[in-house]
Design a protein around this motif. Structure first.
Motif, PDB file in Angstrom:
ATOM      1  N   MET A   1       0.844  -1.179   0.000  1.00 16.71           N
ATOM      2  CA  MET A   1       0.000   0.000   0.000  1.00 16.71           C
ATOM      3  C   MET A   1       0.892   1.246   0.000  1.00 16.71           C
ATOM      4  SD  MET A   1      -3.213   0.723  -0.154  1.00 16.71           S
ATOM      5  CE  MET A   1      -4.130  -0.689   0.342  1.00 16.71           C
ATOM      6  N   TYR A   2       0.524   2.208  -0.800  1.00 16.26           N
ATOM      7  CA  TYR A   2       1.262   3.470  -0.901  1.00 16.26           C
ATOM      8  C   TYR A   2       0.324   4.621  -0.549  1.00 16.26           C
ATOM      9  CZ  TYR A   2       4.795   0.726  -3.208  1.00 16.26           C
ATOM     10  OH  TYR A   2       5.748  -0.213  -3.477  1.00 16.26           O
ATOM     11  N   THR A   3       0.892   5.648   0.034  1.00 18.99           N
ATOM     12  CA  THR A   3       0.101   6.778   0.491  1.00 18.99           C
ATOM     13  C   THR A   3       0.618   8.074  -0.108  1.00 18.99           C
ATOM     14  OG1 THR A   3      -0.239   5.662   2.607  1.00 18.99           O
ATOM     15  CG2 THR A   3      -0.709   8.015   2.541  1.00 18.99           C
ATOM     16  N   THR A   4      -0.294   8.855  -0.665  1.00 17.52           N
ATOM     17  CA  THR A   4       0.006  10.243  -1.011  1.00 17.52           C
ATOM     18  C   THR A   4      -0.428  11.046   0.200  1.00 17.52           C
ATOM     19  OG1 THR A   4      -0.367   9.871  -3.361  1.00 17.52           O
ATOM     20  CG2 THR A   4      -0.471  12.157  -2.593  1.00 17.52           C
ATOM     21  N   TYR A   5       0.435  11.947   0.646  1.00 20.30           N
ATOM     22  CA  TYR A   5       0.146  12.671   1.876  1.00 20.30           C
ATOM     23  C   TYR A   5       0.404  14.160   1.706  1.00 20.30           C
ATOM     24  CZ  TYR A   5       5.220  12.440   2.318  1.00 20.30           C
ATOM     25  OH  TYR A   5       6.572  12.549   2.076  1.00 20.30           O
ATOM     26  N   ILE A   6      -0.253  14.922   2.557  1.00 22.96           N
ATOM     27  CA  ILE A   6      -0.009  16.355   2.630  1.00 22.96           C
ATOM     28  C   ILE A   6       0.353  16.680   4.068  1.00 22.96           C
ATOM     29  CG2 ILE A   6      -0.952  18.681   2.341  1.00 22.96           C
ATOM     30  CD1 ILE A   6      -2.879  17.505   0.242  1.00 22.96           C
ATOM     31  N   LEU A   7       1.478  17.364   4.220  1.00 24.14           N
ATOM     32  CA  LEU A   7       1.933  17.804   5.532  1.00 24.14           C
ATOM     33  C   LEU A   7       1.717  19.304   5.650  1.00 24.14           C
ATOM     34  CD1 LEU A   7       5.418  16.028   5.689  1.00 24.14           C
ATOM     35  CD2 LEU A   7       3.198  15.138   6.446  1.00 24.14           C
TER      36      LEU A   7
ATOM     37  N   THR B   1       2.926  18.198  10.399  1.00 20.92           N
ATOM     38  CA  THR B   1       1.828  17.318  10.795  1.00 20.92           C
ATOM     39  C   THR B   1       1.102  16.837   9.540  1.00 20.92           C
ATOM     40  OG1 THR B   1       0.338  19.197  11.074  1.00 20.92           O
ATOM     41  CG2 THR B   1       1.445  18.395  13.039  1.00 20.92           C
ATOM     42  N   VAL B   2       0.629  15.617   9.593  1.00 20.11           N
ATOM     43  CA  VAL B   2      -0.113  15.046   8.472  1.00 20.11           C
ATOM     44  C   VAL B   2      -1.531  15.605   8.528  1.00 20.11           C
ATOM     45  CG1 VAL B   2      -0.988  12.943   7.406  1.00 20.11           C
ATOM     46  CG2 VAL B   2       1.244  12.926   8.531  1.00 20.11           C
ATOM     47  N   VAL B   3      -1.957  16.230   7.422  1.00 16.17           N
ATOM     48  CA  VAL B   3      -3.299  16.812   7.378  1.00 16.17           C
ATOM     49  C   VAL B   3      -4.192  16.125   6.334  1.00 16.17           C
ATOM     50  CG1 VAL B   3      -2.638  19.058   8.304  1.00 16.17           C
ATOM     51  CG2 VAL B   3      -2.522  18.672   5.837  1.00 16.17           C
TER      52      VAL B   3
ATOM     53  N   VAL C   1       3.578  18.194  -0.213  1.00 17.18           N
ATOM     54  CA  VAL C   1       2.912  17.020  -0.776  1.00 17.18           C
ATOM     55  C   VAL C   1       3.958  15.979  -1.140  1.00 17.18           C
ATOM     56  CG1 VAL C   1       1.366  16.180  -2.590  1.00 17.18           C
ATOM     57  CG2 VAL C   1       1.131  18.529  -1.743  1.00 17.18           C
ATOM     58  N   GLY C   2       3.704  14.731  -0.766  1.00 17.87           N
ATOM     59  CA  GLY C   2       4.629  13.651  -1.097  1.00 17.87           C
ATOM     60  C   GLY C   2       3.906  12.318  -1.146  1.00 17.87           C
ATOM     61  N   HIS C   3       4.672  11.251  -1.360  1.00 14.15           N
ATOM     62  CA  HIS C   3       4.106   9.901  -1.314  1.00 14.15           C
ATOM     63  C   HIS C   3       5.124   8.962  -0.703  1.00 14.15           C
ATOM     64  CE1 HIS C   3       6.520   9.309  -4.961  1.00 14.15           C
ATOM     65  NE2 HIS C   3       6.372   8.010  -4.748  1.00 14.15           N
ATOM     66  N   SER C   4       4.621   7.871  -0.111  1.00 21.70           N
ATOM     67  CA  SER C   4       5.515   6.946   0.571  1.00 21.70           C
ATOM     68  C   SER C   4       4.824   5.604   0.791  1.00 21.70           C
ATOM     69  CB  SER C   4       5.926   7.525   1.932  1.00 21.70           C
ATOM     70  OG  SER C   4       6.755   6.640   2.632  1.00 21.70           O
ATOM     71  N   ALA C   5       5.638   4.564   0.929  1.00 24.85           N
ATOM     72  CA  ALA C   5       5.121   3.250   1.301  1.00 24.85           C
ATOM     73  C   ALA C   5       5.046   3.129   2.822  1.00 24.85           C
ATOM     74  CB  ALA C   5       6.011   2.148   0.736  1.00 24.85           C
ATOM     75  N   ASP C   6       5.774   3.973   3.541  1.00 26.37           N
ATOM     76  CA  ASP C   6       5.795   3.937   5.005  1.00 26.37           C
ATOM     77  C   ASP C   6       5.672   5.363   5.537  1.00 26.37           C
ATOM     78  OD1 ASP C   6       6.317   3.651   7.725  1.00 26.37           O
ATOM     79  OD2 ASP C   6       8.062   2.359   7.432  1.00 26.37           O
ATOM     80  N   LEU C   7       4.447   5.809   5.698  1.00 25.66           N
ATOM     81  CA  LEU C   7       4.198   7.196   6.076  1.00 25.66           C
ATOM     82  C   LEU C   7       4.779   7.534   7.446  1.00 25.66           C
ATOM     83  CD1 LEU C   7       2.997   9.939   5.485  1.00 25.66           C
ATOM     84  CD2 LEU C   7       0.793   9.077   6.321  1.00 25.66           C
ATOM     85  N   LYS C   8       4.686   6.623   8.376  1.00 22.32           N
ATOM     86  CA  LYS C   8       5.216   6.877   9.727  1.00 22.32           C
ATOM     87  C   LYS C   8       6.713   7.185   9.685  1.00 22.32           C
ATOM     88  CE  LYS C   8       5.434   4.846  14.321  1.00 22.32           C
ATOM     89  NZ  LYS C   8       5.091   3.686  15.153  1.00 22.32           N
TER      90      LYS C   8
ATOM     91  N   LEU D   1       7.352  10.580   7.809  1.00 26.67           N
ATOM     92  CA  LEU D   1       7.073  11.741   8.652  1.00 26.67           C
ATOM     93  C   LEU D   1       8.213  11.955   9.655  1.00 26.67           C
ATOM     94  CD1 LEU D   1       5.205  14.012   9.554  1.00 26.67           C
ATOM     95  CD2 LEU D   1       4.065  12.353  11.065  1.00 26.67           C
ATOM     96  N   LYS D   2       8.730  10.876  10.186  1.00 28.27           N
ATOM     97  CA  LYS D   2       9.862  10.973  11.116  1.00 28.27           C
ATOM     98  C   LYS D   2      11.066  11.622  10.422  1.00 28.27           C
ATOM     99  CE  LYS D   2      12.796   8.159  14.078  1.00 28.27           C
ATOM    100  NZ  LYS D   2      13.117   6.791  14.520  1.00 28.27           N
ATOM    101  N   ARG D   3      11.315  11.243   9.180  1.00 29.58           N
ATOM    102  CA  ARG D   3      12.438  11.839   8.436  1.00 29.58           C
ATOM    103  C   ARG D   3      12.201  13.316   8.161  1.00 29.58           C
ATOM    104  NH1 ARG D   3      14.123   8.580   3.440  1.00 29.58           N
ATOM    105  NH2 ARG D   3      11.910   8.168   3.211  1.00 29.58           N
ATOM    106  N   HIS D   4      10.964  13.682   7.864  1.00 32.62           N
ATOM    107  CA  HIS D   4      10.648  15.102   7.661  1.00 32.62           C
ATOM    108  C   HIS D   4      10.895  15.894   8.949  1.00 32.62           C
ATOM    109  CE1 HIS D   4       9.062  15.130   3.601  1.00 32.62           C
ATOM    110  NE2 HIS D   4       8.224  14.145   3.868  1.00 32.62           N
ATOM    111  N   ASN D   5      10.513  15.321  10.078  1.00 32.63           N
ATOM    112  CA  ASN D   5      10.582  16.046  11.347  1.00 32.63           C
ATOM    113  C   ASN D   5      11.927  15.983  12.053  1.00 32.63           C
ATOM    114  OD1 ASN D   5       8.080  17.340  11.515  1.00 32.63           O
ATOM    115  ND2 ASN D   5       7.075  15.425  12.075  1.00 32.63           N
TER     116      ASN D   5
END
Length: 82
Positions: free
Chosen positions: A1-7, A45-47, A17-24, A27-31
């Motif tokens: 499963m892949y996720t497109t996300y907006i932070l 934060t993921v919105v 805006v990005g996408h990832s197979a491991d959102l958790k 997000l840790k890498r972004h922060n």
């Protein structure tokens, strides 16, 4: 499963805006400053999230959102899921 996300960065009042197979993990890498493009805006934060079965679909949706070049479009996406 892949996720497109907006932070969202409150300190920068900016979306990412990005996408990832491991959102958790992503997000840790972004922060933790390990992502060059978001290094200065944390905490992020993921919105918004949208899941896809393939990486290609997630990437295509990411590009679609980015091509809108509109924070209003992003706010509409976020509000549509609340």
């Amino acid at each position: 499963m892949y996720t497109t996300y907006i932070l969202y960065s409150k300190s920068k009042n900016r979306f990412y805006v990005g996408h990832s197979a491991d959102l958790k993990d992503r997000l840790k890498r972004h922060n933790t400053g390990r992502s060059k493009s978001t290094k200065s805006g944390f905490p992020w934060t993921v919105v918004y999230t949208k899941e896809f079965t393939t990486k290609s679909e997630a990437y295509q949706y990411e590009m679609y959102v980015k091509k809108q070049k509109s924070s209003e479009f992003i706010r509409t996406l976020i509000n549509s899921t609340e």
